[in-house]
Design a protein around this motif. Structure first.
Motif, PDB file in Angstrom:
ATOM      1  N   GLU A   1       0.793  -1.393   0.051  1.00  0.00           N
ATOM      2  CA  GLU A   1       0.063  -0.174  -0.082  1.00  0.00           C
ATOM      3  C   GLU A   1       0.941   1.183  -0.170  1.00  0.00           C
ATOM      4  O   GLU A   1       0.759   2.175  -0.720  1.00  0.00           O
ATOM      5  CB  GLU A   1      -0.996   0.044   1.264  1.00  0.00           C
ATOM      6  N   PHE A   2       1.966   1.310   0.689  1.00  0.00           N
ATOM      7  CA  PHE A   2       2.853   2.645   0.975  1.00  0.00           C
ATOM      8  C   PHE A   2       3.752   2.605  -0.247  1.00  0.00           C
ATOM      9  O   PHE A   2       3.764   3.627  -0.932  1.00  0.00           O
ATOM     10  CB  PHE A   2       3.613   2.379   2.071  1.00  0.00           C
ATOM     11  N   PHE A   3       4.297   1.534  -0.705  1.00  0.00           N
ATOM     12  CA  PHE A   3       5.432   1.583  -1.576  1.00  0.00           C
ATOM     13  C   PHE A   3       5.129   0.998  -3.138  1.00  0.00           C
ATOM     14  O   PHE A   3       5.739   1.341  -4.104  1.00  0.00           O
ATOM     15  CB  PHE A   3       6.619   1.013  -1.100  1.00  0.00           C
ATOM     16  N   GLY A   4       4.035   0.207  -3.288  1.00  0.00           N
ATOM     17  CA  GLY A   4       3.660   0.006  -4.589  1.00  0.00           C
ATOM     18  C   GLY A   4       4.145  -1.394  -4.605  1.00  0.00           C
ATOM     19  O   GLY A   4       4.800  -1.927  -4.201  1.00  0.00           O
TER      20      GLY A   4
ATOM     21  N   VAL B   1      11.441   5.840  -2.920  1.00  0.00           N
ATOM     22  CA  VAL B   1      10.650   4.720  -2.631  1.00  0.00           C
ATOM     23  C   VAL B   1      11.127   3.667  -3.572  1.00  0.00           C
ATOM     24  O   VAL B   1      11.333   3.715  -4.748  1.00  0.00           O
ATOM     25  CB  VAL B   1       9.162   4.985  -2.745  1.00  0.00           C
ATOM     26  N   GLU B   2      11.018   2.351  -3.054  1.00  0.00           N
ATOM     27  CA  GLU B   2      11.129   1.253  -4.126  1.00  0.00           C
ATOM     28  C   GLU B   2      10.176   0.248  -3.810  1.00  0.00           C
ATOM     29  O   GLU B   2       9.757   0.040  -2.657  1.00  0.00           O
ATOM     30  CB  GLU B   2      12.562   0.498  -3.710  1.00  0.00           C
ATOM     31  N   ALA B   3       9.276  -0.045  -4.996  1.00  0.00           N
ATOM     32  CA  ALA B   3       8.148  -0.811  -5.113  1.00  0.00           C
ATOM     33  C   ALA B   3       8.439  -2.346  -4.764  1.00  0.00           C
ATOM     34  O   ALA B   3       9.609  -2.838  -4.818  1.00  0.00           O
ATOM     35  CB  ALA B   3       7.544  -0.758  -6.493  1.00  0.00           C
ATOM     36  N   LEU B   4       7.525  -2.813  -4.144  1.00  0.00           N
ATOM     37  CA  LEU B   4       7.719  -4.274  -3.692  1.00  0.00           C
ATOM     38  C   LEU B   4       7.975  -5.215  -5.079  1.00  0.00           C
ATOM     39  O   LEU B   4       7.342  -5.158  -6.061  1.00  0.00           O
ATOM     40  CB  LEU B   4       6.370  -4.804  -3.082  1.00  0.00           C
TER      41      LEU B   4
ATOM     42  N   PHE C   1       2.744   6.521  -1.716  1.00  0.00           N
ATOM     43  CA  PHE C   1       3.685   7.840  -1.676  1.00  0.00           C
ATOM     44  C   PHE C   1       3.744   8.309  -3.151  1.00  0.00           C
ATOM     45  O   PHE C   1       3.833   9.263  -3.471  1.00  0.00           O
ATOM     46  CB  PHE C   1       5.145   7.094  -1.092  1.00  0.00           C
ATOM     47  N   GLU C   2       3.666   7.396  -4.014  1.00  0.00           N
ATOM     48  CA  GLU C   2       3.816   7.859  -5.510  1.00  0.00           C
ATOM     49  C   GLU C   2       2.469   8.586  -5.785  1.00  0.00           C
ATOM     50  O   GLU C   2       2.584   9.667  -6.544  1.00  0.00           O
ATOM     51  CB  GLU C   2       3.900   6.772  -6.508  1.00  0.00           C
TER      52      GLU C   2
END
Length: 477
Positions: free
Chosen positions: A232-235, A286-289, A253-254
């Motif tokens: 949810e936070f990082f994508g 941020v770095e997406a999952l 965040f995005e």
């Protein structure tokens, strides 16, 4: 243009035309399948146009378009895009004056693959038979536009500072503080009991800040399962895990880039997420999952909690470094019982928003009813007050709400707990209060048949507060 030039390209000196020559030579086989054709060179200048296309465009007999940029002859042409990208548009509808043409555009390349021009065909000069398809397409386009507009509205702040109702000194000071904080860029922490209006103030801070034109993205940390919070936070990157979408999914965040990210009930953030969250605040990245790509984000954080974060820092259930990051600007909302003089004005505002029967002009709240409301402690604050008024309005036989109508709508008091040994035999105040709270929780659970959410409602506390109290008192069932 002569008959000969209408069938053979006029070459512009200094440019290769192998692909163009080949395209024109193929026209004899294709003439029965199109209504007109045109060729442009690598600079999107017209090198050839057949007579039928001239007639469709209603060009004067003495007008020679060869050598002109294609847009000077066909204003809505996309031939230049095809030349620049090297990608065809196999089917398109192009407007010309008050008409519509069904067209196809294909890049022309030499043996090395270099684009040296493009060829365009008009398949149909009458699209009336496509009207049902066009109408459906336009309707879908309108629906998409409305959905995008609705999504944009959802990502904007819904409330302003004027939405926070009250004329007491406490509210005036609160609004003054919010106006000052809104002009700063630091993270803000809004503290207050459940139902006091923390999210409303977060919207107001965003609306009065320099980020007001940016998105306002809200997430309730307590409402998202721990295993989903990181996504949810990082994508999520495509195929990050089994069942993941093939398309990338942006995190909060995005989505909040250039605006504000509001975190409700931040005290419920799991420790594992706290560490990653802190890194984003420190680095602005941020770095997406499932991804190795780092993305820069520009987001202002506004957090809210009904818990005592300093106590959680002391017992190490909340990181101290994260607390100091989000508590740069701290706002404390007074509970409703500390500003009882605002209750009458709040009731007037809330009743304006309460559903009425057809033909009913408005609700009338009698002075005796207001006095009864002012005497209540309101553990659920403004949210509880709204619920009581809505319940009273639903039960009332007329638009007049008297003390009896309000009394019927008021929450039933929880049974008083039996005094404990600590309470009757003395002991320090903290111990006695803790024992009383534990007994009240057990009584609420018993009255709710063990349903924790119902017990929390009886006590007028949020779900996250209730679970924290269960842990604190070691109540497991």
């Amino acid at each position: 243009m002569s008959a000969t030039s209408s069938h053979r390209p006029r070459l512009i000196p200094g440019h290769g035309h192998a692909g163009i020559e080949q395209a024109v030579n193929a026209f004899g086989l294709l003439r029965d399948y199109f209504e007109g054709a045109i060729i442009v060179d690598a600079h999107s200048r017209i090198t050839w146009i057949d007579q039928r296309y001239r007639e469709l465009l209603k060009l004067a007999a003495d007008f020679d378009p060869v050598g002109l940029p294609v847009e000077e002859v066909i204003p809505h042409s996309l031939m230049r895009r095809v030349v620049e990208t090297g990608k065809p548009t196999l089917l398109d509808i192009m407007r010309f004056d008050d008409r519509q043409f069904v067209v196809c555009r294909i890049p022309l390349k030499d043996e090395a693959g270099k684009v040296e021009g493009a060829i365009g065909f008009v398949f149909y000069d009458n699209v009336d038979y496509l009207e049902p398809i066009l109408e459906k397409f336009e309707n879908l386009q309108k629906q998409l536009t409305r959905a995008q507009a609705a999504l944009t509205r959802e990502r904007q702040a819904k409330y302003s500072l004027s939405s926070f109702v009250g004329l007491s000194d406490a509210v005036k000071e609160l609004k003054s503080q919010v106006r000052r904080f809104a002009l700063r860029e630091g993270a803000a922490l809004i503290q207050g009991e459940t139902g006091t209006g923390k999210e409303l103030l977060a919207h107001a801070i965003h609306r009065q800040s320099d980020r007001a034109d940016g998105p306002f993205i809200a997430i309730n940390v307590a409402a998202v399962p721990e295993q989903l919070l990181e996504a949810e936070f990082f994508g999520v990157a495509p195929g990050a895990y089994t069942g993941a979408d093939r398309k990338p999914r942006q995190g909060k965040f995005e989505l909040a880039h250039g605006g504000t990210l509001f975190l409700d009930e931040i005290g419920d953030m799991p420790p594992a997420i706290q560490a990653k969250f802190l890194r984003v605040l420190q680095e602005g990245e941020v770095e997406a999952l499932g991804s190795n790509t780092i993305k820069k984000v520009d987001v202002r954080i506004i957090a809210a909690t009904s818990q005592d974060l300093e106590a959680k820092v002391a017992d190490k259930s909340f990181r101290a470094d994260l607390y100091y990051r989000i508590a740069v600007l701290t706002v404390r909302i007074p509970p409703l019982r500390d500003r009882r003089e605002d209750i009458a004005l709040l009731c007037e505002t809330l009743l304006e928003q309460t559903m009425r029967t057809p033909g009913q002009r408005g609700w009338v709240l009698l002075p005796e009813a207001i006095r009864l409301l002012e005497s209540h402690d309101w553990p659920g604050n403004v949210r509880e007050l709204r619920n009581v008024l809505e319940r009273a309005a639903a039960l009332a036989p007329s638009e007049v709400l008297d003390a009896a109508a309000i009394r019927r709508a008021m929450p039933q008091a929880a049974p008083r707990p039996t005094p404990t040994a600590a309470a009757t035999s003395g002991g320090d105040l903290a111990t006695r209060l803790a024992e009383a709270e534990r007994d009240a929780i057990l009584a609420a659970l018993d009255a709710s048949n063990g349903e924790k959410l119902a017990a929390a409602r009886r006590l007028g506390v949020s779900r996250s507060q209730f679970y924290e109290k269960l842990r604190r008192h070691n109540i497991t069932s």
